[in-house]
Design a protein around this motif. Structure first.
Motif, PDB file in Angstrom:
ATOM      1  N   UNK A  57       1.202 -10.460   0.059  1.00 45.54           N
ATOM      2  CA  UNK A  57       2.203  -9.538   0.610  1.00 45.54           C
ATOM      3  C   UNK A  57       3.571 -10.206   0.681  1.00 45.54           C
ATOM      4  N   UNK A  58       3.609 -11.479   1.030  1.00 43.58           N
ATOM      5  CA  UNK A  58       4.883 -12.187   1.127  1.00 43.58           C
ATOM      6  C   UNK A  58       5.532 -12.387  -0.240  1.00 43.58           C
ATOM      7  N   UNK A  59       4.749 -12.289  -1.303  1.00 42.15           N
ATOM      8  CA  UNK A  59       5.283 -12.509  -2.643  1.00 42.15           C
ATOM      9  C   UNK A  59       5.453 -11.211  -3.453  1.00 42.15           C
ATOM     10  N   UNK A  60       5.417 -10.077  -2.793  1.00 40.27           N
ATOM     11  CA  UNK A  60       5.612  -8.826  -3.520  1.00 40.27           C
ATOM     12  C   UNK A  60       7.031  -8.700  -4.062  1.00 40.27           C
ATOM     13  N   UNK A  61       8.008  -9.280  -3.371  1.00 38.89           N
ATOM     14  CA  UNK A  61       9.372  -9.278  -3.925  1.00 38.89           C
ATOM     15  C   UNK A  61       9.387  -9.981  -5.277  1.00 38.89           C
ATOM     16  N   UNK A  62       8.672 -11.097  -5.369  1.00 39.76           N
ATOM     17  CA  UNK A  62       8.605 -11.819  -6.636  1.00 39.76           C
ATOM     18  C   UNK A  62       7.986 -10.954  -7.727  1.00 39.76           C
ATOM     19  N   UNK A  63       6.878 -10.302  -7.401  1.00 43.34           N
ATOM     20  CA  UNK A  63       6.184  -9.500  -8.400  1.00 43.34           C
ATOM     21  C   UNK A  63       7.030  -8.317  -8.850  1.00 43.34           C
ATOM     22  N   UNK A  64       7.710  -7.678  -7.907  1.00 42.94           N
ATOM     23  CA  UNK A  64       8.559  -6.550  -8.296  1.00 42.94           C
ATOM     24  C   UNK A  64       9.774  -7.008  -9.092  1.00 42.94           C
ATOM     25  N   UNK A  65      10.301  -8.164  -8.770  1.00 41.06           N
ATOM     26  CA  UNK A  65      11.416  -8.698  -9.543  1.00 41.06           C
ATOM     27  C   UNK A  65      10.986  -8.979 -10.980  1.00 41.06           C
ATOM     28  N   UNK A  66       9.736  -9.441 -11.145  1.00 44.17           N
ATOM     29  CA  UNK A  66       9.198  -9.678 -12.485  1.00 44.17           C
ATOM     30  C   UNK A  66       9.025  -8.359 -13.235  1.00 44.17           C
ATOM     31  N   UNK A  67       8.736  -7.291 -12.509  1.00 47.19           N
ATOM     32  CA  UNK A  67       8.541  -5.987 -13.131  1.00 47.19           C
ATOM     33  C   UNK A  67       7.158  -5.412 -12.957  1.00 47.19           C
ATOM     34  N   UNK A  68       6.330  -6.073 -12.148  1.00 48.61           N
ATOM     35  CA  UNK A  68       4.952  -5.644 -11.933  1.00 48.61           C
ATOM     36  C   UNK A  68       4.916  -4.355 -11.119  1.00 48.61           C
ATOM     37  N   UNK A  69       3.983  -3.455 -11.469  1.00 46.79           N
ATOM     38  CA  UNK A  69       3.838  -2.199 -10.733  1.00 46.79           C
ATOM     39  C   UNK A  69       2.505  -2.084 -10.003  1.00 46.79           C
ATOM     40  N   UNK A  70       1.504  -2.888 -10.407  1.00 45.96           N
ATOM     41  CA  UNK A  70       0.168  -2.783  -9.822  1.00 45.96           C
ATOM     42  C   UNK A  70      -0.435  -4.175  -9.719  1.00 45.96           C
ATOM     43  N   UNK A  71      -1.344  -4.345  -8.746  1.00 47.27           N
ATOM     44  CA  UNK A  71      -2.059  -5.611  -8.677  1.00 47.27           C
ATOM     45  C   UNK A  71      -3.560  -5.370  -8.688  1.00 47.27           C
ATOM     46  N   UNK A  72      -4.248  -6.272  -9.347  1.00 44.52           N
ATOM     47  CA  UNK A  72      -5.706  -6.302  -9.388  1.00 44.52           C
ATOM     48  C   UNK A  72      -6.146  -7.642  -8.836  1.00 44.52           C
ATOM     49  N   UNK A 100      -9.056  -7.862   8.349  1.00 46.40           N
ATOM     50  CA  UNK A 100      -9.004  -6.506   7.835  1.00 46.40           C
ATOM     51  C   UNK A 100      -7.632  -5.880   8.076  1.00 46.40           C
ATOM     52  N   UNK A 101      -7.027  -6.275   9.156  1.00 46.57           N
ATOM     53  CA  UNK A 101      -5.664  -5.816   9.421  1.00 46.57           C
ATOM     54  C   UNK A 101      -4.705  -6.342   8.366  1.00 46.57           C
ATOM     55  N   UNK A 102      -4.908  -7.580   7.929  1.00 42.34           N
ATOM     56  CA  UNK A 102      -4.066  -8.133   6.855  1.00 42.34           C
ATOM     57  C   UNK A 102      -4.213  -7.321   5.576  1.00 42.34           C
ATOM     58  N   UNK A 103      -5.431  -6.889   5.301  1.00 36.61           N
ATOM     59  CA  UNK A 103      -5.660  -6.064   4.118  1.00 36.61           C
ATOM     60  C   UNK A 103      -4.873  -4.762   4.204  1.00 36.61           C
ATOM     61  N   UNK A 104      -4.938  -4.122   5.366  1.00 33.74           N
ATOM     62  CA  UNK A 104      -4.208  -2.867   5.536  1.00 33.74           C
ATOM     63  C   UNK A 104      -2.706  -3.052   5.355  1.00 33.74           C
ATOM     64  N   UNK A 105      -2.179  -4.124   5.905  1.00 30.21           N
ATOM     65  CA  UNK A 105      -0.744  -4.391   5.746  1.00 30.21           C
ATOM     66  C   UNK A 105      -0.377  -4.491   4.273  1.00 30.21           C
ATOM     67  N   UNK A 106      -1.223  -5.164   3.492  1.00 32.94           N
ATOM     68  CA  UNK A 106      -0.942  -5.313   2.065  1.00 32.94           C
ATOM     69  C   UNK A 106      -0.966  -3.961   1.361  1.00 32.94           C
ATOM     70  N   UNK A 107      -1.998  -3.164   1.603  1.00 33.34           N
ATOM     71  CA  UNK A 107      -2.103  -1.864   0.937  1.00 33.34           C
ATOM     72  C   UNK A 107      -0.930  -0.976   1.312  1.00 33.34           C
ATOM     73  N   UNK A 108      -0.618  -0.918   2.589  1.00 37.78           N
ATOM     74  CA  UNK A 108       0.493  -0.084   3.050  1.00 37.78           C
ATOM     75  C   UNK A 108       1.810  -0.538   2.427  1.00 37.78           C
ATOM     76  N   UNK A 109       2.022  -1.833   2.349  1.00 35.77           N
ATOM     77  CA  UNK A 109       3.281  -2.337   1.797  1.00 35.77           C
ATOM     78  C   UNK A 109       3.361  -2.088   0.298  1.00 35.77           C
ATOM     79  N   UNK A 110       2.237  -2.242  -0.411  1.00 38.83           N
ATOM     80  CA  UNK A 110       2.224  -1.913  -1.836  1.00 38.83           C
ATOM     81  C   UNK A 110       2.611  -0.459  -2.053  1.00 38.83           C
ATOM     82  N   UNK A 111       2.015   0.428  -1.311  1.00 42.24           N
ATOM     83  CA  UNK A 111       2.283   1.851  -1.481  1.00 42.24           C
ATOM     84  C   UNK A 111       3.697   2.217  -1.034  1.00 42.24           C
ATOM     85  N   UNK A 112       4.209   1.542  -0.033  1.00 37.85           N
ATOM     86  CA  UNK A 112       5.598   1.789   0.372  1.00 37.85           C
ATOM     87  C   UNK A 112       6.552   1.472  -0.772  1.00 37.85           C
TER      88      UNK A 112
END
Length: 521
Positions: A57-72, A100-112
């Motif tokens: 979750x902390x590195x989603x800025x990096x992934x979006x800057x690279x151009x990534x749209x989805x994670x597996x 499990x709360x950490x998981x939810x934060x990641x999913x919510x932030x990805x979708x945001x």
């Protein structure tokens, strides 16, 4: 987190309250760049050297800057093995990855952010540590007896797994017995449906902002492990369950890893109920730099798909040696691999660190899952290969501490170094992803191999609504020319090669391992 306890307040993770922020629309079905993460090795957020959910979750800025749209991700559930296949408990997230709360934060932030999430599932096998095994072994009357495939009526002989194995040794030296789940029992079918359904819509509100966007089905087979004990699973298990999952969320995407890597996967697309398979044969053809192999696999992989189905195009993943290793670290060849990965078609998938040219190939430590760790080493964030977030879990304790030496400081392979070098592989990936996303023909256009008169030049066309693009790639280490079976007015998209129209064909000259693309007007 147990399924039979109302998912423990909806797995606990989904009662979290978020600050209201307008969510971005998710990428369209074809407009995806998947980033495949071996999460234990990506980014460590809490200093225990294990990559985790908060680190991603902390590195989603990096992934979006690279151009990534989805994670597996690779599996999240609890397992005795570092890669998390062969579960102890499908309902618990490995605590090393967080809560499990950490998981939810990641999913919510990805979708945001308008991004998608794919969950890797392998519910065909369990270890001796599982509740099913512990309660059903030697006890045919156990409520979990039908969850496991037994070779005897007294539940003393759990059936073997793939290659007739009964156990596997972990990198930590600990061996665990493993057996096959009885996917054709009614109890197992009901359990799987409940498990998969939960991850689609955890709180049951029908909005799916807290759920997965798709599943990767590991080692999917119609006759599991070709033993004849679980035949016709497409009809008896997979199709019925997948239909029920789509009734919950019609937009869910199902991606199968075909167990037979030599298969194009069309049997999964036509009869297995899945939306996508992995372009395994195309992956190996790209890695070969052999035009004949590319010709033999490109059309069959990309141009002969059943309607509405897709291939996931990749050049490396957690099960194959790094592409950099395959081409001996040759930067020009790695850029060619990038071009094939992102321009040919299908849904492109990039394995974490691939954009840096991270290297690795299976080791030979004997009968242990440690052999694949070189392909799954820590993402190299820093020039020194040390520092905050480095997920060096395999170097901390145990007999393997000093065995893995792929992490070398000052070798030019790190995000810190490559972001400062405009000619780096990282910059090339970022540029090619941007080109892919900016051109509709690359996003959702059809694929067609185009002929030319040079055995070392591979040419293909991507054609979408209102746009036609010709791509030419030199597979050799020498400048070379080719006469391409295409016409029109070429406008450069990639490279500075200027084709000349001669007798209805385009004459091109490409530098060594050169990549060029033109929109044909």
């Amino acid at each position: 987190m147990k399924l039979n306890r109302q998912f423990i307040l909806s797995y606990l993770l989904f009662g979290l309250i978020f600050t209201t922020i307008s969510a971005k629309p998710k990428a369209a079905d074809n407009d995806e760049i998947i980033y495949h993460i071996f999460q234990r090795s990506f980014y460590d957020s809490n200093g225990d050297y294990h990559g985790d959910l908060n680190g991603i979750r902390q590195k989603l800025d990096y992934l979006q800057d690279l151009g990534v749209t989805s994670i597996l991700l690779t599996p999240l559930y609890e397992s005795a093995f570092y890669h998390n296949y062969f579960a102890i408990d499908f309902e618990n997230i490995d605590p090393k990855y967080g809560t499990l709360t950490d998981y939810l934060k990641l999913i919510k932030e990805l979708h945001r952010r308008g991004m998608k999430f794919y969950m890797d599932m392998e519910t065909q096998y369990v270890t001796e540590d599982s509740r099913w095994w512990k309660e059903a072994f030697g006890n045919p009357k156990s409520p979990y007896s039908d969850y496991i495939l037994w070779d005897d009526k007294d539940n003393q002989k759990p059936s073997t797994i793939v290659y007739n194995l009964t156990a596997l040794k972990g990198y930590d030296g600990i061996t665990r017995k493993i057996t096959t789940a009885n996917l054709n029992s009614e109890a197992s079918k009901a359990y799987n449906l409940k498990l998969f359904s939960y991850w689609i819509d955890p709180n049951g509100d029908g909005k799916f902002d807290d759920g997965v966007d798709g599943f990767r089905l590991d080692h999917m087979m119609d006759d599991l492990d070709n033993k004849g004990r679980l035949p016709h699973l497409f009809d008896t298990f997979w199709n019925p369950m997948l239909a029920q999952l789509r009734a919950i969320n019609p937009k869910i995407k199902i991606v199968a890893e075909q167990a037979n890597w030599f298969s194009l996967g069309n049997e999964y697309l036509e009869h297995g109920g899945v939306d996508r398979v992995f372009g395994l044969r195309l992956c190996f053809a790209i890695r070969s730099f052999d035009k004949k192999l590319l010709l033999a696999n490109a059309d069959s992989t990309l141009a002969m798909l059943p309607p509405g189905k897709q291939q996931v195009v990749f050049i490396e993943n957690h099960d194959v040696p790094r592409f950099s290793y395959a081409v001996k670290g040759d930067l020009a060849k790695m850029k060619v691999g990038c071009a094939f990965n992102l321009l040919m078609g299908g849904i492109p998938a990039i394995y974490y660190g691939q954009e840096l040219g991270m290297t690795g190939t299976p080791a030979n430590f004997g009968a242990t899952d440690a052999n694949e760790i070189p392909d799954r080493q820590a993402f190299e964030w820093y020039k020194s290969d040390t520092g905050r977030g480095m997920a060096l879990w395999y170097k901390q304790t145990g007999p393997w501490k000093d065995q893995f030496n792929g992490d070398k400081p000052n070798d030019g392979i790190s995000l810190e170094e490559e972001q400062q070098d405009p000619n780096s592989l990282w910059h090339y990936y970022k540029k090619m992803i941007a080109i892919h996303k900016a051109n509709s023909a690359f996003v959702d256009g059809s694929y067609k191999t185009i002929g030319n008169d040079n055995d070392h030049v591979f040419t293909f066309m991507r054609k979408g609504a209102g746009q036609t693009i010709l791509v030419a790639i030199n597979l050799s280490d020498k400048e070379t020319g080719a006469s391409v079976d295409a016409g029109g007015n070429p406008v450069s998209i990639i490279g500075d090669v200027r084709p000349v129209l001669k007798e209805g064909k385009l004459a091109v000259t490409l530098p060594a391992f050169g990549v060029a693309a033109w929109e044909l007007k």
